[in-house]
Design a protein around this motif. Structure first.
Motif, PDB file in Angstrom:
ATOM      1  N   ILE A  16       0.859  -1.186   0.000  1.00  0.00           N
ATOM      2  CA  ILE A  16       0.000   0.000   0.000  1.00  0.00           C
ATOM      3  C   ILE A  16       0.896   1.237   0.000  1.00  0.00           C
ATOM      4  O   ILE A  16       1.655   1.450   0.949  1.00  0.00           O
ATOM      5  N   PRO A  17       0.849   2.055  -1.040  1.00  0.00           N
ATOM      6  CA  PRO A  17       1.707   3.253  -1.107  1.00  0.00           C
ATOM      7  C   PRO A  17       1.155   4.370  -0.214  1.00  0.00           C
ATOM      8  O   PRO A  17       0.577   5.342  -0.692  1.00  0.00           O
ATOM      9  N   TRP A  18       1.356   4.227   1.082  1.00  0.00           N
ATOM     10  CA  TRP A  18       0.738   5.121   2.058  1.00  0.00           C
ATOM     11  C   TRP A  18       1.042   6.588   1.780  1.00  0.00           C
ATOM     12  O   TRP A  18       0.148   7.442   1.894  1.00  0.00           O
ATOM     13  N   THR A  19       2.273   6.895   1.440  1.00  0.00           N
ATOM     14  CA  THR A  19       2.670   8.298   1.272  1.00  0.00           C
ATOM     15  C   THR A  19       2.093   8.930   0.008  1.00  0.00           C
ATOM     16  O   THR A  19       2.078  10.152  -0.120  1.00  0.00           O
ATOM     17  N   GLN A  20       1.617   8.100  -0.916  1.00  0.00           N
ATOM     18  CA  GLN A  20       1.072   8.628  -2.165  1.00  0.00           C
ATOM     19  C   GLN A  20      -0.448   8.751  -2.141  1.00  0.00           C
ATOM     20  O   GLN A  20      -1.048   9.215  -3.105  1.00  0.00           O
ATOM     21  N   ALA A  27      -7.223   4.156   3.069  1.00  0.00           N
ATOM     22  CA  ALA A  27      -6.213   3.100   3.013  1.00  0.00           C
ATOM     23  C   ALA A  27      -6.268   2.233   4.268  1.00  0.00           C
ATOM     24  O   ALA A  27      -6.126   1.004   4.196  1.00  0.00           O
ATOM     25  N   VAL A  28      -6.480   2.863   5.420  1.00  0.00           N
ATOM     26  CA  VAL A  28      -6.593   2.112   6.673  1.00  0.00           C
ATOM     27  C   VAL A  28      -7.823   1.217   6.644  1.00  0.00           C
ATOM     28  O   VAL A  28      -7.777   0.034   7.019  1.00  0.00           O
ATOM     29  N   LEU A 207      -7.403   4.812  -5.237  1.00  0.00           N
ATOM     30  CA  LEU A 207      -6.873   5.762  -4.257  1.00  0.00           C
ATOM     31  C   LEU A 207      -5.715   6.578  -4.827  1.00  0.00           C
ATOM     32  O   LEU A 207      -5.572   7.767  -4.515  1.00  0.00           O
ATOM     33  N   LEU A 208      -4.905   5.952  -5.643  1.00  0.00           N
ATOM     34  CA  LEU A 208      -3.829   6.698  -6.304  1.00  0.00           C
ATOM     35  C   LEU A 208      -4.395   7.633  -7.369  1.00  0.00           C
ATOM     36  O   LEU A 208      -3.893   8.743  -7.571  1.00  0.00           O
ATOM     37  N   TRP A 209      -5.451   7.194  -8.018  1.00  0.00           N
ATOM     38  CA  TRP A 209      -6.062   7.979  -9.089  1.00  0.00           C
ATOM     39  C   TRP A 209      -6.692   9.264  -8.558  1.00  0.00           C
ATOM     40  O   TRP A 209      -6.515  10.337  -9.140  1.00  0.00           O
ATOM     41  N   ILE A 210      -7.425   9.183  -7.438  1.00  0.00           N
ATOM     42  CA  ILE A 210      -8.097  10.388  -6.933  1.00  0.00           C
ATOM     43  C   ILE A 210      -7.102  11.394  -6.366  1.00  0.00           C
ATOM     44  O   ILE A 210      -7.426  12.575  -6.222  1.00  0.00           O
ATOM     45  N   THR A 211      -5.892  10.929  -6.042  1.00  0.00           N
ATOM     46  CA  THR A 211      -4.884  11.850  -5.520  1.00  0.00           C
ATOM     47  C   THR A 211      -4.545  12.935  -6.542  1.00  0.00           C
ATOM     48  O   THR A 211      -4.332  14.096  -6.190  1.00  0.00           O
ATOM     49  N   GLY A 212      -4.519  12.551  -7.802  1.00  0.00           N
ATOM     50  CA  GLY A 212      -4.182  13.524  -8.841  1.00  0.00           C
ATOM     51  C   GLY A 212      -5.356  13.932  -9.702  1.00  0.00           C
ATOM     52  O   GLY A 212      -5.160  14.558 -10.759  1.00  0.00           O
TER      53      GLY A 212
END
Length: 218
Positions: A16-20, A27-28, A207-212
């Motif tokens: 799980i790329p927590w920092t990204q 994520a939790v 989750l990675l997608w919505i970050t950007g």
């Protein structure tokens, strides 16, 4: 069952790329959703040789069912959140509604008197998720392009495992031949692990997608 539990418990956090991930609580929630059914199943099977009678068995079964309910409940929250990322009010209402619906599903599952009714207890949760999938498919919902495929496979594999367990395939065709290996219960557990893996791949992509991602301006 110990191997999937240990794998999800210790290897999943590494993947799980927590920092990204911008929305860390998702994520939790996802991590808990992945490990709880394995934990409940291990405890259920570990104490199956008890001599406490039906009351103890029902408590163990309830524990096992709670693990299944948790993955159905917590596992869907990131899906709902990402699907409705551009509709904040609707998103929070959907998250609350699904959580309330899941509470009722948990009650139905732990009070069910057969495997069929127990499987049917999760039907409304499945319909809710399918509606989210439909929103993505028609372009009204958001999410990573690859995640929808993962979620559809996830639910299809989970349903297949439940049906195989109920139908008692293949031991119903060869009684006594599958008492130790390759019986329906073992197949169901294997498919459950596969289903959770697809959940993991889809959620992490989302989750990675919505970050950007930036919602379009109206």
């Amino acid at each position: 069952m110990w191997i999937p539990l240990l794998g999800f418990l210790f290897l999943l956090p590494v993947n799980i790329p927590w920092t990204q991930i911008a929305v860390s609580w998702l994520a939790v929630v996802h991590y808990l959703a992945c490990i709880m059914p394995q934990l409940g199943s291990v405890l259920y099977h570990l104490f199956m040789n008890h001599e406490g009678g039906e009351s103890v068995y029902q408590k163990l079964l309830t524990l096992d069912m709670c693990g299944v309910c948790i993955v159905n409940t917590l596992g869907a929250l990131p899906i709902i959140y990402c699907t409705l990322i551009c509709y904040p009010s609707t998103r929070y209402m959907a998250l609350f509604s699904y959580t309330a619906l899941s509470s009722y599903a948990i009650y139905c599952a732990i009070t069910a008197h057969s495997n069929i009714t127990r499987l049917c207890s999760f039907a409304w949760q499945a319909f809710f998720r399918f509606f989210c999938f439909f929103l993505r498919w028609v372009g009204l919902g958001s999410g990573h392009p690859s995640s929808l495929h993962c979620y559809v496979v996830m639910d299809a594999v989970a349903l297949l495992g439940g049906m195989i367990n109920i139908a008692r395939i293949p031991e119903r065709w060869k009684p006594g031949k599958f008492d130790y290996w390759f019986n329906s219960h073992q197949i169901m557990h294997i498919l459950a692990v596969v289903s959770i893996l697809y959940l993991h791949w889809g959620v992490i992509a989302d989750l990675l997608w919505i970050t950007g991602y930036s919602c379009p301006l109206e």
